[in-house]
Design a protein around this motif. Structure first.
Motif, PDB file in Angstrom:
ATOM      1  N   GLY A 153      -8.109  -0.919   3.740  1.00 44.52           N
ATOM      2  CA  GLY A 153      -7.464  -1.239   5.016  1.00 44.52           C
ATOM      3  C   GLY A 153      -6.737  -2.579   4.939  1.00 44.52           C
ATOM      4  N   ILE A 154      -5.580  -2.641   5.545  1.00 38.61           N
ATOM      5  CA  ILE A 154      -4.841  -3.904   5.597  1.00 38.61           C
ATOM      6  C   ILE A 154      -5.532  -4.837   6.601  1.00 38.61           C
ATOM      7  CG2 ILE A 154      -2.572  -4.952   6.006  1.00 38.61           C
ATOM      8  CD1 ILE A 154      -2.707  -3.008   3.559  1.00 38.61           C
ATOM      9  N   THR A 155      -6.075  -4.264   7.660  1.00 36.16           N
ATOM     10  CA  THR A 155      -6.835  -5.071   8.632  1.00 36.16           C
ATOM     11  C   THR A 155      -8.106  -5.603   7.960  1.00 36.16           C
ATOM     12  OG1 THR A 155      -6.098  -3.388  10.187  1.00 36.16           O
ATOM     13  CG2 THR A 155      -7.586  -5.070  11.047  1.00 36.16           C
ATOM     14  N   SER A 196     -10.723   6.886  10.753  1.00 39.19           N
ATOM     15  CA  SER A 196      -9.427   6.196  10.687  1.00 39.19           C
ATOM     16  C   SER A 196      -9.629   4.684  10.797  1.00 39.19           C
ATOM     17  CB  SER A 196      -8.491   6.709  11.790  1.00 39.19           C
ATOM     18  OG  SER A 196      -9.091   6.520  13.051  1.00 39.19           O
ATOM     19  N   SER A 197     -10.672   4.194  10.162  1.00 37.68           N
ATOM     20  CA  SER A 197     -10.967   2.757  10.231  1.00 37.68           C
ATOM     21  C   SER A 197     -11.944   2.391   9.114  1.00 37.68           C
ATOM     22  CB  SER A 197     -11.603   2.420  11.590  1.00 37.68           C
ATOM     23  OG  SER A 197     -12.796   3.170  11.769  1.00 37.68           O
ATOM     24  N   ASN A 198     -12.050   1.110   8.830  1.00 40.85           N
ATOM     25  CA  ASN A 198     -13.078   0.634   7.903  1.00 40.85           C
ATOM     26  C   ASN A 198     -14.325   0.233   8.689  1.00 40.85           C
ATOM     27  OD1 ASN A 198     -10.354  -0.407   6.114  1.00 40.85           O
ATOM     28  ND2 ASN A 198     -11.968   0.715   5.076  1.00 40.85           N
ATOM     29  N   ARG A 228       0.836  -1.206   0.000  1.00 43.12           N
ATOM     30  CA  ARG A 228       0.000   0.000   0.000  1.00 43.12           C
ATOM     31  C   ARG A 228       0.872   1.258   0.000  1.00 43.12           C
ATOM     32  NH1 ARG A 228      -4.418   0.664   4.611  1.00 43.12           N
ATOM     33  NH2 ARG A 228      -2.542   1.081   5.837  1.00 43.12           N
ATOM     34  N   SER A 254      -5.423  -0.921  11.972  1.00 41.60           N
ATOM     35  CA  SER A 254      -4.202  -1.460  12.577  1.00 41.60           C
ATOM     36  C   SER A 254      -4.100  -1.070  14.044  1.00 41.60           C
ATOM     37  CB  SER A 254      -2.971  -0.938  11.832  1.00 41.60           C
ATOM     38  OG  SER A 254      -3.045  -1.298  10.488  1.00 41.60           O
ATOM     39  N   GLU A 301     -16.618   4.992   5.308  1.00 40.46           N
ATOM     40  CA  GLU A 301     -15.742   4.334   6.288  1.00 40.46           C
ATOM     41  C   GLU A 301     -15.633   5.221   7.516  1.00 40.46           C
ATOM     42  OE1 GLU A 301     -11.663   4.096   4.858  1.00 40.46           O
ATOM     43  OE2 GLU A 301     -11.929   5.946   3.732  1.00 40.46           O
ATOM     44  N   LYS A 356      -3.179   6.753   1.031  1.00 43.32           N
ATOM     45  CA  LYS A 356      -2.997   6.992   2.479  1.00 43.32           C
ATOM     46  C   LYS A 356      -2.160   8.264   2.658  1.00 43.32           C
ATOM     47  CE  LYS A 356      -2.316   4.415   6.778  1.00 43.32           C
ATOM     48  NZ  LYS A 356      -3.584   4.695   7.421  1.00 43.32           N
TER      49      LYS A 356
END
Ligand SMILES: Cc1ncc(COP(=O)(O)O)c(C=O)c1O
Length: 283
Positions: free
Chosen positions: A208-210, A184-186, A52, A246, A181, A148
């Motif tokens: 998001g990677i999470t 700072s999160s999905n 990313r 994350s 979203e 990002k």
């Protein structure tokens, strides 16, 4: 113990870490960032964040300051020097220092800053175990939320507005009433009929990677998953809701604006996915 930061090739005491006032990150928010979760001293989803990071840099035409191979030991060293067992690593790359002028400067060297911070894992579990509230508000961000970028003004205004309403996170809502979203999160829901829903990837959200990891965990649990937009109304009637990042991993949502989600307690599947996440990250 004093914290250590990495700034343009040198490890320096955090208190003294600085970049020049004409850094384009400071002047124009002309830069990108990444955040890795650290668990038991290990960087989670190292490669996903690298991918990313490269994409964000390439979309903004910022030269990569270091190869992954050179960056890797620095990330590990910053974790070690700051004695982080559980916490996070923050990396920021900007276009670099140059006299203030809007067009990209020629022959500029990108600036790179890396820091690490400890978080109390036990407290994080207690916090997530209670669930959090979200407040919905208009999404006022730009049209490239997939990058990002360190340009986070609408995100912080949304987060502050949520905080003032007694909520932990802001859920941003597009012009058609659909949740994009969090600030700072999905954002995720489990519908009344048990379908796990999160918004599809596009320029309207950050991939998001999470989010990726949770999609994988959901597949392992053979959950029915739909990557699509959902409305605030649908979320308020959902069986469960949760957020991923994350920093917050998988955190149940128990209230959306004034409406309790289901019985107002953390949903069982959100809690199970958090456990799955912790377990999968540990291996
Ligand atoms: C706007 C936004 N969406 C989603 C996320 C979650 O991304 P990740 O899971 O990679 O931390 C973040 C994290 O900072 C974010 O800022």
């Amino acid at each position: 113990m004093s914290r250590i930061a990495y700034v343009n090739g040198a490890y320096v005491p955090h208190r003294q870490a600085c970049v020049h006032i004409e850094d384009r990150g400071y002047q124009f928010a002309d830069g990108i960032y990444e955040v890795w979760a650290v668990q038991n001293g290990k960087l989670i989803d190292r490669e996903g964040h690298f991918t990313r990071m490269d994409r964000s840099l390439s979309e903004l035409q910022i030269t990569k300051p270091m190869s992954h191979a050179s960056l890797m030991p620095v990330l590990h060293e910053i974790v070690r020097k700051n004695r982080v067992k559980d916490g996070l690593v923050y990396l920021q790359i900007t276009r670099g220092v140059s006299p203030r002028d809007h067009p990209f400067p020629k022959n500029v060297r990108p600036s790179i800053v890396i820091t690490a911070k400890s978080l109390n894992a036990q407290k994080a579990e207690q916090f997530a175990g209670k669930g959090v509230a979200v407040a919905t508000m208009r999404d006022e961000r730009w049209a490239r939320c997939d990058i990002k970028s360190v340009s986070l003004l609408p995100n912080i205004l949304a987060k502050q507005a949520a905080k003032e309403k007694g909520a932990y996170e802001a859920w941003m809502v597009d012009q058609t009433g659909m949740v994009t979203e969090g600030s700072s999160s999905n954002a995720w829901i489990i519908t009344k009929d048990g379908v796990l829903v999160t918004r599809n990837l596009s320029t309207e959200i950050l991939g998001g990677i999470t989010r990726e990891r949770v999609l994988m965990l959901a597949a392992e649990r053979q959950l029915t998953v739909k990557e699509r937009a959902f409305s605030v109304a649908e979320a308020k009637e959902a069986r469960e809701a949760f957020m991923t990042s994350s920093i917050n991993l998988v955190t149940p949502i128990i209230r959306i604006d004034e409406k309790a989600v289901a019985d107002g307690k953390p949903g069982p599947m959100a809690c199970a996915l958090r456990k799955d996440y912790l377990q999968s990250a540990a291996t």
